[in-house]
Design a protein around this motif. Structure first.
Motif, PDB file in Angstrom:
ATOM      1  N   GLN A  23      62.648  18.467  38.342  1.00  0.00           N
ATOM      2  CA  GLN A  23      62.575  19.141  37.029  1.00  0.00           C
ATOM      3  C   GLN A  23      61.578  20.294  37.096  1.00  0.00           C
ATOM      4  O   GLN A  23      60.591  20.207  37.805  1.00  0.00           O
ATOM      5  CB  GLN A  23      62.060  18.157  35.965  1.00  0.00           C
ATOM      6  N   ILE A  24      61.821  21.326  36.282  1.00  0.00           N
ATOM      7  CA  ILE A  24      60.847  22.421  36.191  1.00  0.00           C
ATOM      8  C   ILE A  24      60.578  22.763  34.724  1.00  0.00           C
ATOM      9  O   ILE A  24      61.366  22.404  33.841  1.00  0.00           O
ATOM     10  CB  ILE A  24      61.313  23.698  36.936  1.00  0.00           C
ATOM     11  N   HIS A  25      59.472  23.453  34.465  1.00  0.00           N
ATOM     12  CA  HIS A  25      59.111  23.858  33.101  1.00  0.00           C
ATOM     13  C   HIS A  25      60.029  24.985  32.623  1.00  0.00           C
ATOM     14  O   HIS A  25      60.417  25.849  33.412  1.00  0.00           O
ATOM     15  CB  HIS A  25      57.657  24.326  33.080  1.00  0.00           C
ATOM     16  N   SER A  28      59.163  28.491  33.557  1.00  0.00           N
ATOM     17  CA  SER A  28      59.105  28.894  34.976  1.00  0.00           C
ATOM     18  C   SER A  28      59.621  30.318  35.095  1.00  0.00           C
ATOM     19  O   SER A  28      60.573  30.707  34.401  1.00  0.00           O
ATOM     20  CB  SER A  28      59.974  27.976  35.838  1.00  0.00           C
ATOM     21  N   TYR A 106      55.953  27.937  37.395  1.00  0.00           N
ATOM     22  CA  TYR A 106      55.305  28.086  36.090  1.00  0.00           C
ATOM     23  C   TYR A 106      53.936  28.755  36.237  1.00  0.00           C
ATOM     24  O   TYR A 106      53.187  28.407  37.141  1.00  0.00           O
ATOM     25  CB  TYR A 106      55.143  26.688  35.484  1.00  0.00           C
ATOM     26  N   SER A 116      52.624  32.805  39.376  1.00  0.00           N
ATOM     27  CA  SER A 116      53.508  31.636  39.516  1.00  0.00           C
ATOM     28  C   SER A 116      53.550  31.177  40.966  1.00  0.00           C
ATOM     29  O   SER A 116      53.727  32.009  41.860  1.00  0.00           O
ATOM     30  CB  SER A 116      54.939  31.986  39.078  1.00  0.00           C
TER      31      SER A 116
END
Ligand code: PMP
Length: 325
Positions: A23-25, A28, A106, A116
């Motif tokens: 999962q990523i924010h 991102s 992110y 990032s």
């Protein structure tokens, strides 16, 4: 045919995580600004177990794409080769599609990306024929897209990066909306470029023609494979700018790509190509290509990475390294 099939493991930054944990924010950088460099690679079932086709070349292209966008990878091509082989083994797949991704994560608020971190993900999943059942055997119907490909020196076509696929999506959705399987796009100069995710070839009077690397198309690894197989088979090759109307008078047309492999085109804009079925040159190149990727012929270029052999090597090296400690 266009839907993901989940597998168990994804490699992320040097470790294996569960598919559902990748999962990523939402903020991102890659989500906000499309800065995700990626690859598409096929692993084939062979008599010697799963074999990944042109793995080093794909990972080198990914490294090159990252370089164009000033992204520094923490892993060498060799390290990523090893990780891809372990990934296929861990997921217990005999054949699959690998989708390595390098994403800007992110941190950065604006398009200036440097706040990032850069993450590398290696997912894979089983994937059948991209352009639908029977596409490889019978060919598909295509149209010319109303959308052009990017112009040279706008967004680099040589980099395989997520943002580039906004154009590809428009081209592909237009084709599907009009009832075609695929669309062929022109460059802004009106000359033939490529499909939404494939390179373009046509055959006329026994010669194989394809547009040159002109800043509008991705230099495909399957394209290069086709050129190499054709050259070995003594088929004359012309890499040259091609006008749209060549599609309508060609004896044969086909698309090449990792997902699409070698897919014959049987009509363009409802004009029948040649006899309306895969022609002899297309069929011969398809045969040579499939025999190569399935490990049924010699592999003089070292295009296949056999997962089991690579893993056995890694284990024995690991064993020796720890014995020396
Ligand atoms: N053009 C585009 C835009 C693509 O996305 C692809 C698929 N990667 C190709 C061409 C074919 O490239 P390859 O043969 O390396 O898969």
């Amino acid at each position: 045919m266009y839907k993901l099939t989940e597998t168990n493991w994804i490699w992320r930054d040097g470790e294996f995580i569960r598919w559902s944990d990748a999962q990523i924010h939402v903020l991102s950088h890659s989500v906000q600004f499309g800065s995700s460099v990626f690859e598409g690679i096929r692993c084939y079932s062979t008599a010697r177990g799963p074999a990944i086709f042109r793995l080093q070349d794909h990972l080198q292209r990914m490294t090159d794409s990252a370089k164009i966008y000033r992204m520094e990878l923490a892993y060498s091509v060799d390290e990523l080769v090893a990780a891809c082989c372990e990934l296929v083994e861990r997921n217990e797949l005999d054949s699959c599609y690998l989708r390595p991704m390098v994403i800007r994560g992110y941190g950065a608020a604006s398009m200036v990306p440097f706040a990032s971190p850069i993450h590398v993900y290696l997912p894979c999943w089983p994937w059948g024929t991209y352009l639908g059942e029977g596409a490889l055997e019978n060919g598909v119907d295509a149209c010319v897209a109303s959308w052009n490909r990017v112009a040279p020196n706008t967004i680099p076509a040589m980099a395989k990066i997520a943002g580039n696929y906004l154009g590809g999506q428009l081209i592909k959705m237009e084709a599907l909306a009009k009832g075609f399987a695929e669309a062929i796009a022109l460059g802004t100069d009106g000359m033939l470029s490529e499909g939404s995710g494939q390179n373009l070839f046509l055959v006329r009077k026994g010669a194989l023609h394809t547009p040159p690397i002109d800043g509008t198309l991705l230099p495909g690894i399957t394209r290069e494979t086709v050129l190499s197989l054709a050259s070995d088979a003594g088929i004359p090759i012309r890499e040259e700018p091609l006008p749209r109307e060549m599609l309508y008078v060609a004896d044969e047309v086909f698309l090449s790509g990792t997902a699409s492999e070698i897919t014959p085109i049987r009509s363009v804009d409802k004009i029948t190509v040649g006899a309306g079925k895969p022609g002899p040159v297309t069929k011969e190149l398809q045969r040579l290509f499939m025999a190569t990727v399935r490990g049924e012929t010699e592999d003089p270029h070292g295009w296949l990475t056999y997962v089991r052999a690579e893993r056995a090597d890694a284990r024995s090296l690991g064993g020796r390294a720890s014995a020396n400690r």
